[in-house]
Each structure stands twice: as C-alpha cells, then as structure tokens.
Design a protein around this motif. Structure first.
Motif, mmCIF file in Angstrom:
data_model
loop_
_atom_site.group_PDB
_atom_site.id
_atom_site.type_symbol
_atom_site.label_atom_id
_atom_site.label_comp_id
_atom_site.label_asym_id
_atom_site.label_seq_id
_atom_site.Cartn_x
_atom_site.Cartn_y
_atom_site.Cartn_z
ATOM 1 N N MET A 1 16.515 8.213 -11.145
ATOM 2 C CA MET A 1 16.165 9.471 -11.128
ATOM 3 C C MET A 1 15.076 10.474 -12.539
ATOM 4 O O MET A 1 15.794 11.065 -12.969
ATOM 5 N N ALA A 2 13.950 9.751 -12.828
ATOM 6 C CA ALA A 2 13.306 9.483 -13.435
ATOM 7 C C ALA A 2 12.920 11.585 -13.743
ATOM 8 O O ALA A 2 12.786 12.042 -12.487
ATOM 9 N N SER A 3 12.750 11.777 -15.177
ATOM 10 C CA SER A 3 12.207 13.271 -15.289
ATOM 11 C C SER A 3 9.940 12.909 -14.887
ATOM 12 O O SER A 3 9.585 12.134 -15.199
ATOM 13 N N SER A 4 9.798 14.288 -14.285
ATOM 14 C CA SER A 4 8.423 14.410 -14.061
ATOM 15 C C SER A 4 8.000 13.796 -15.932
ATOM 16 O O SER A 4 8.019 14.583 -16.770
ATOM 17 N N ALA A 5 6.806 13.447 -15.432
ATOM 18 C CA ALA A 5 5.628 13.206 -16.775
ATOM 19 C C ALA A 5 4.208 13.853 -15.732
ATOM 20 O O ALA A 5 3.637 13.901 -15.142
ATOM 21 N N PRO A 6 3.640 14.072 -16.854
ATOM 22 C CA PRO A 6 2.190 14.520 -17.007
ATOM 23 C C PRO A 6 1.362 12.830 -15.763
ATOM 24 O O PRO A 6 1.840 11.745 -15.875
ATOM 25 N N ASP A 7 0.564 13.069 -14.720
ATOM 26 C CA ASP A 7 -0.076 11.917 -13.538
ATOM 27 C C ASP A 7 -0.646 10.978 -14.419
ATOM 28 O O ASP A 7 -1.315 10.198 -14.303
ATOM 29 N N SER A 8 -1.524 11.129 -16.044
ATOM 30 C CA SER A 8 -1.680 10.158 -16.620
ATOM 31 C C SER A 8 -1.242 8.779 -16.426
ATOM 32 O O SER A 8 -1.279 8.120 -16.708
ATOM 33 N N GLU A 9 0.009 8.888 -16.645
ATOM 34 C CA GLU A 9 0.922 8.375 -17.206
ATOM 35 C C GLU A 9 1.405 7.208 -15.856
ATOM 36 O O GLU A 9 1.559 5.904 -15.879
ATOM 37 N N SER A 10 0.613 7.336 -14.572
ATOM 38 C CA SER A 10 1.075 6.795 -13.349
ATOM 39 C C SER A 10 -0.847 6.070 -12.735
ATOM 40 O O SER A 10 -1.628 6.646 -13.214
ATOM 41 N N GLN A 11 -0.748 5.150 -12.141
ATOM 42 C CA GLN A 11 -1.804 4.489 -11.747
ATOM 43 C C GLN A 11 -2.724 5.448 -11.174
ATOM 44 O O GLN A 11 -1.622 5.848 -9.948
ATOM 45 N N THR A 12 -3.537 5.044 -10.355
ATOM 46 C CA THR A 12 -4.360 5.853 -9.050
ATOM 47 C C THR A 12 -3.517 5.203 -7.776
ATOM 48 O O THR A 12 -3.290 3.335 -7.213
ATOM 49 N N ALA A 13 -3.454 5.679 -6.709
ATOM 50 C CA ALA A 13 -2.364 5.067 -5.366
ATOM 51 C C ALA A 13 -3.667 4.492 -4.755
ATOM 52 O O ALA A 13 -4.675 4.635 -4.785
ATOM 53 N N PRO A 14 -2.547 3.069 -4.303
ATOM 54 C CA PRO A 14 -3.573 2.505 -3.291
ATOM 55 C C PRO A 14 -4.550 3.028 -2.239
ATOM 56 O O PRO A 14 -4.013 4.000 -1.573
ATOM 57 N N ALA A 15 -5.330 2.936 -2.146
ATOM 58 C CA ALA A 15 -5.794 3.303 -0.445
ATOM 59 C C ALA A 15 -4.954 2.331 0.904
ATOM 60 O O ALA A 15 -4.711 1.767 0.923
ATOM 61 N N ILE A 16 -4.593 3.594 1.590
ATOM 62 C CA ILE A 16 -3.245 3.390 2.659
ATOM 63 C C ILE A 16 -4.175 3.100 3.909
ATOM 64 O O ILE A 16 -4.911 3.822 4.450
ATOM 65 N N THR A 17 -3.566 1.897 4.338
ATOM 66 C CA THR A 17 -4.536 1.199 5.738
ATOM 67 C C THR A 17 -3.366 0.816 6.840
ATOM 68 O O THR A 17 -2.208 1.035 6.364
ATOM 69 N N PRO A 18 -3.558 0.693 7.968
ATOM 70 C CA PRO A 18 -2.374 0.243 9.264
ATOM 71 C C PRO A 18 -1.995 -1.228 8.732
ATOM 72 O O PRO A 18 -0.302 -1.325 8.956
ATOM 73 N N GLN A 19 -2.056 -1.711 7.761
ATOM 74 C CA GLN A 19 -1.554 -2.885 7.229
ATOM 75 C C GLN A 19 -1.150 -2.478 5.536
ATOM 76 O O GLN A 19 -0.228 -3.713 5.158
ATOM 77 N N THR A 20 -1.339 -1.488 5.430
ATOM 78 C CA THR A 20 -0.434 -1.163 4.053
ATOM 79 C C THR A 20 0.989 -1.385 4.050
ATOM 80 O O THR A 20 2.030 -1.165 4.771
ATOM 81 N N HIS A 21 1.881 -2.620 3.133
ATOM 82 C CA HIS A 21 3.748 -2.107 3.296
ATOM 83 C C HIS A 21 3.297 -2.403 1.714
ATOM 84 O O HIS A 21 3.542 -3.212 0.742
ATOM 85 N N LEU A 22 4.327 -0.990 1.053
ATOM 86 C CA LEU A 22 4.489 -0.881 -0.048
ATOM 87 C C LEU A 22 5.819 -1.157 -0.468
ATOM 88 O O LEU A 22 6.711 -0.779 0.638
ATOM 89 N N HIS A 23 6.477 -1.469 -1.401
ATOM 90 C CA HIS A 23 7.384 -2.317 -1.669
ATOM 91 C C HIS A 23 8.079 -1.392 -3.115
ATOM 92 O O HIS A 23 7.340 -1.606 -4.295
ATOM 93 N N PHE A 24 8.049 -0.161 -3.087
ATOM 94 C CA PHE A 24 9.068 0.505 -4.632
ATOM 95 C C PHE A 24 10.364 -0.212 -4.497
ATOM 96 O O PHE A 24 11.455 -0.405 -3.987
ATOM 97 N N VAL A 25 10.163 0.157 -6.051
ATOM 98 C CA VAL A 25 11.425 -0.866 -6.787
ATOM 99 C C VAL A 25 12.165 0.871 -7.746
ATOM 100 O O VAL A 25 11.516 1.758 -8.165
ATOM 101 N N THR A 26 13.360 1.097 -7.796
ATOM 102 C CA THR A 26 13.936 1.715 -8.195
ATOM 103 C C THR A 26 15.598 2.070 -8.707
ATOM 104 O O THR A 26 15.318 1.279 -8.663
ATOM 105 N N GLY A 27 16.256 2.654 -8.754
ATOM 106 C CA GLY A 27 17.554 2.988 -10.198
ATOM 107 C C GLY A 27 18.623 3.458 -8.310
ATOM 108 O O GLY A 27 17.753 3.902 -7.361
ATOM 109 N N ARG A 28 19.912 3.058 -8.487
ATOM 110 C CA ARG A 28 20.414 3.713 -7.473
ATOM 111 C C ARG A 28 20.694 4.970 -7.569
ATOM 112 O O ARG A 28 20.931 6.086 -6.611
ATOM 113 N N LEU A 29 19.863 6.169 -9.114
ATOM 114 C CA LEU A 29 20.747 7.586 -8.794
ATOM 115 C C LEU A 29 19.478 8.100 -7.854
ATOM 116 O O LEU A 29 19.351 9.203 -7.485
#
Length: 506
Positions: free
Chosen positions: A1-29
């Motif tokens: 459960m990381a804290s918020s930060a400016p948007d500049s810390e993240s990359q541009t999100a991918p273009a979403i299509t019906p074939q898009t499968h996103l694999h998210f990595v996170t911690g337990r919290l």
C-alpha cells in the motif's frame, strides 16, 4: 500500500484493446485495494488481467533483483505493470563487462516480453483506474500572455544588496519585471544605484513614484516603465523616453484618464492604462466595470491591473483571489498585473500569479474550465480524497505480520495498525496511550514514539482540513508542498539489511 506521488513517477499507461492482458505486481498490503481498482477498470475498459501478490508486505520495498527471483508471468500477458516506486531502480544497470543491461531488460526477458511492455504504474494503487484511463496526463501549461510586475514596497528602506536578493527570489517565482516602490515621504537620492544594480543582474525595472527627479534618475539608469502618470506629471512624460502607466486623477474619474491618454498620444508616449482596482468596501465592483469601459474605449492600448488592493486588503488567502483576477485580465486582454506580497496571507502572490496566468491562458485558448489542469493552487484542501474501503482496512489489519505501524486517517478516524494491533480514534494522545498499554508496544522506543506522534499529527491536520493523508508522504499544499523522506520505509529497509548482515555473520 504505497503512498501517492506525482504522476511523473509513473509511465504512460498502455493502449487498451480487447487483446490486452495486464499482469499487476503488488505486495500483500495493497492486494485488496489494487484488486478493487483493477476490477472496476477492467469492466470499464474491457481488458483481462492477473494479479501477482509478492511475498512482501510493502510493494515499495521491491528491488529488481528480488523481483526477478519471484516474478511469475502467465501465458498471454501483454504487459507487466510494476509498482511506481520501481521506476528508477529498473533503469539501473545490471551485470558487468559485456553483460551489462538494465534491470528492465532482464525483467522483460524473464517475462518473455519486449522491454517496452514492462511498465511502472502510479505509486499509489488507488490511482490505477485514473492511470489506465489516461486521466493523469498533463495539459500543456507552458504558454501565458500576462506579464507579472512584482513590486518591492519601500525599496529605498532596504540596502541595495537586499533589494537585489529579493528581486532574484521574485524572478524565480515568476516575476517578469521588478517594480521599485519609492517612499512618498522621502526622496531616494540613490534610486539610480538601485536601478542600475537590478539592471546589471538582468532585471527589467519599473519605477513607482510621482517624484519626477526619481523618475529621471531611474530611467537614466535603465528603468523602462514608470508607474504612474496623471494630470500631476503627464507633461513631463515625453521627456523620459520610456513607457508609462496612465491612471485617472481619482479612481472614478475616467474623464481625467481620457485627458491624460490624449496628451500622451499627441506626444507619442508608449503607455498602458490602469483604471485602478478599488478594495472591497470602496467601490470594488464599480472599479471592475471601469476596466471593461476602458477596454471598450481604448481597444488598441495595453492595460495593466494593480491587484494588490484586493489581495493585501482582504482577510483571505490570496491564491483564489489572484486566480479570479488573472482570469478577468485574460478575458479583458489586460496583459500585465502589478502585485506585491507584504501581508502574510499574500506572501506567495507572485508564484500564485505565475501559476494562474498559465491556467487562465489555457482555459480561454482551449475553451475549457480551469479544472483538473493543475493542483498548484489547491492549497488548503485536496482536489479529491481517496479513502480505503472498510474491507481493505480490515484486510490490512488481519494481514500484517510485522511490528511496523501503519497509519490510515479518513472519515474522522485514525487507524493505527500493526501485528495484532488495530487501534482507532480521533485523539492521537489517546491512541498512543492505549498502544503503550499493550504487550506489543515493547518495540516503541523514543524514536518510534516521535515518528508515530509526527505522523498522527499530520493525519489529524489532514482530517481537519479535508486533505488526503498518506503515511510517510507530505501533505499536499499546492505549489508550497515540500517532499518528505519515506521514514517508515527507510527504517524498515535499514532494519531488514541489518538483520541480513547479522545472519551472514553467524
């Protein structure tokens, strides 16, 4: 459960299509909150997804080397989305000699994907939905059309060195011109020296006085604008050889302004017109109407608005006032403002005008309201609160296995969570007192107690003002925000490394 930060810390999100499968990595919290956000986004945008919960409590502590040992990417994945805090570390080099590649490349090879398919999302998983929709992209706010003239009041009462230092700070905040405000009660014999010093450091200078002697000395030394000219000194303006600000003899006397304008025109004196903004209680509304009337009468002339009469003489934080006044200037084609920042509630007026002029320019140019463009002038409250669902808080409390303390503040309640501990209340003193009576509190040394007190004080302030509280992150105060170190995460990482070192020694 990381804290918020400016948007500049993240990359541009991918273009979403019906074939898009996103694999998210996170911690337990962060698992519950992340799954909630991703499920909503999946239904909205029509992509498939998977979530890998790493065997680590806090996602922000994930390192690339550790990630490679635990990453498991299912078949058919189009992109891997890592926590935002990984952004800088995955670009670091890995290996040695001819085998030096970035960690991003190694992660991509392990996932059987190209490097551009390894993305870092926002630092806070609650921003995933907005990130995927592209709502975190920033508009172009580089353009503006209003000059900011920053007045240094009673400049001759200061040393030349102090005036130059103050002018530099004002320029850094966005001032385009420095106005030397003279003392009406006493002539400044060294006004030429003040002006020359500012010009030497690259400042454009205006002189604010009705003393023609001071004007001549300042203009000779490089001042290029005189504030102000009316019946009392307009006959001298042609001799100064610079631009002047024409004002009425008294604020509601536009006839006297017409006479001054006519004389200046005959003598070909460049000018800008200021009908004088009146304070509230002294004809504020009527003075706004005078600006529209002057603009109607003189569409070809530049105009200026002195806004200090409102910001300095009104018991209210100045940011909103400056924003509204610069919006009026943009609409009326008033392309310069004179401001000052003497009273404490207006002590950042120059910076506020710098932000506001870009917002209003973009708003009028694009035909959009100045909303969701920038948070720099949202200083007292936050634009939006991002509360955790009650289920997420309960899952966090049930899932914590270490003795580090997590603090959540929302809906008027502070939650203090650690292994076997979930205290709630709105009084930090009562919460800490209750904590110290528990058997688990044997790890609360003086440093830890100070940290908890500091964070709970921030949490209380946030709830009182309607601000978002995120542990180990600075409260957001618009352009006045100062970042903070991630004290809790740094402490945990340091203690973890010490533990590893002890094991290796054994």
């Amino acid at each position: 459960m990381a804290s918020s930060a400016p948007d500049s810390e993240s990359q541009t999100a991918p273009a979403i299509t019906p074939q898009t499968h996103l694999h998210f990595v996170t911690g337990r919290l962060a698992e519950v909150a992340l799954r909630t956000q991703v499920e909503q986004a999946s239904r909205r945008d029509g992509f498939s997804y998977s979530v890998q919960v790493m065997p680590i409590t806090v996602a922000a502590l994930i390192t690339p080397k550790w990630l490679l040992r635990h990453l498991e990417v299912p078949a058919g994945v189009s992109h891997v989305v890592l926590p935002g805090y990984c952004q800088s570390s995955i670009e670091d080099p890995s290996g040695s000699g001819s085998d030096v590649v970035s960690w991003r490349t190694r992660i991509a090879q392990a996932a059987n994907l190209s490097s551009d398919k390894i993305l870092c999302g926002p630092n806070d998983c609650r921003d995933i939905g907005a990130w995927l929709s592209g709502r975190t992209s920033k508009p172009d706010l580089t353009k503006h059309s209003i000059e900011i003239i920053a007045e240094i009041n009673h400049a001759p009462r200061m040393s030349i060195e102090d005036v130059v230092a103050l002018a530099e700070r004002l320029r850094n905040d966005g001032a385009d011109r420095i106005d030397l405000g003279c003392d009406p009660a006493r002539r400044c014999e060294a006004i030429g020296d003040y002006t020359a010093a500012l010009v030497q450091f690259g400042h454009r200078v205006s002189i604010d006085t009705f003393d023609s002697w001071e004007v001549e000395k300042a203009v000779d030394a490089g001042a290029s604008l005189v504030l102000s000219v009316n019946e009392s000194n307009r006959n001298l303006a042609a001799d100064w050889g610079c631009e002047v600000v024409a004002i009425p003899d008294v604020p509601d006397d536009l006839k006297s302004l017409d006479e001054t304008v006519a004389l200046l025109e005959r003598n070909q004196v460049p000018m800008r017109l200021d009908p004088i903004l009146e304070p509230i209680g002294f004809g504020f509304g009527a003075s706004l109407l005078r600006y529209t009337e002057v603009r109607r009468r003189y569409p070809e002339h530049a105009m200026m608005m002195g806004i200090g009469n409102l910001t300095e003489l009104t018991d209210v934080d100045s940011a909103g006032v400056n924003m509204v006044l610069l919006a009026l200037c943009e609409e009326f084609s008033i392309h310069s403002v004179l401001t000052t920042q003497v009273i404490n509630w207006a002590s950042s007026s120059v910076k506020e005008c710098e932000v506001a002029r870009r917002l209003v320019h973009h708003s009028l140019a694009e035909g959009v309201p100045p909303k969701r463009l920038s948070e720099e002038l949202v200083m007292l409250r936050d634009p939006k609160l991002r509360p955790f669902a009650a289920e997420a808080i309960e899952a966090l409390a049930a899932g914590v296995r270490d003795n580090n303390y997590r603090i959540i503040a929302q809906d008027g309640v502070i939650h203090l969570i650690s292994a076997g501990v979930h205290l709630q209340g709105n009084d930090p003193f009562a919460i800490l007192d209750e904590l110290l009576r528990l058997p688990q509190s044997d790890n609360v040394d003086a440093s830890h107690a100070f940290y908890l007190g500091y964070e709970m004080a921030k949490a209380t302030t946030a709830m009182q003002l309607g601000k978002q509280y995120d542990q180990d992150q600075a409260l957001k105060w618009g352009h006045l925000t100062q970042s903070e170190d991630l004290h809790r995460l740094a402490r945990k990482s340091r203690h973890g490394n010490e533990g590893k070192a002890r094991k290796q020694k054994k």
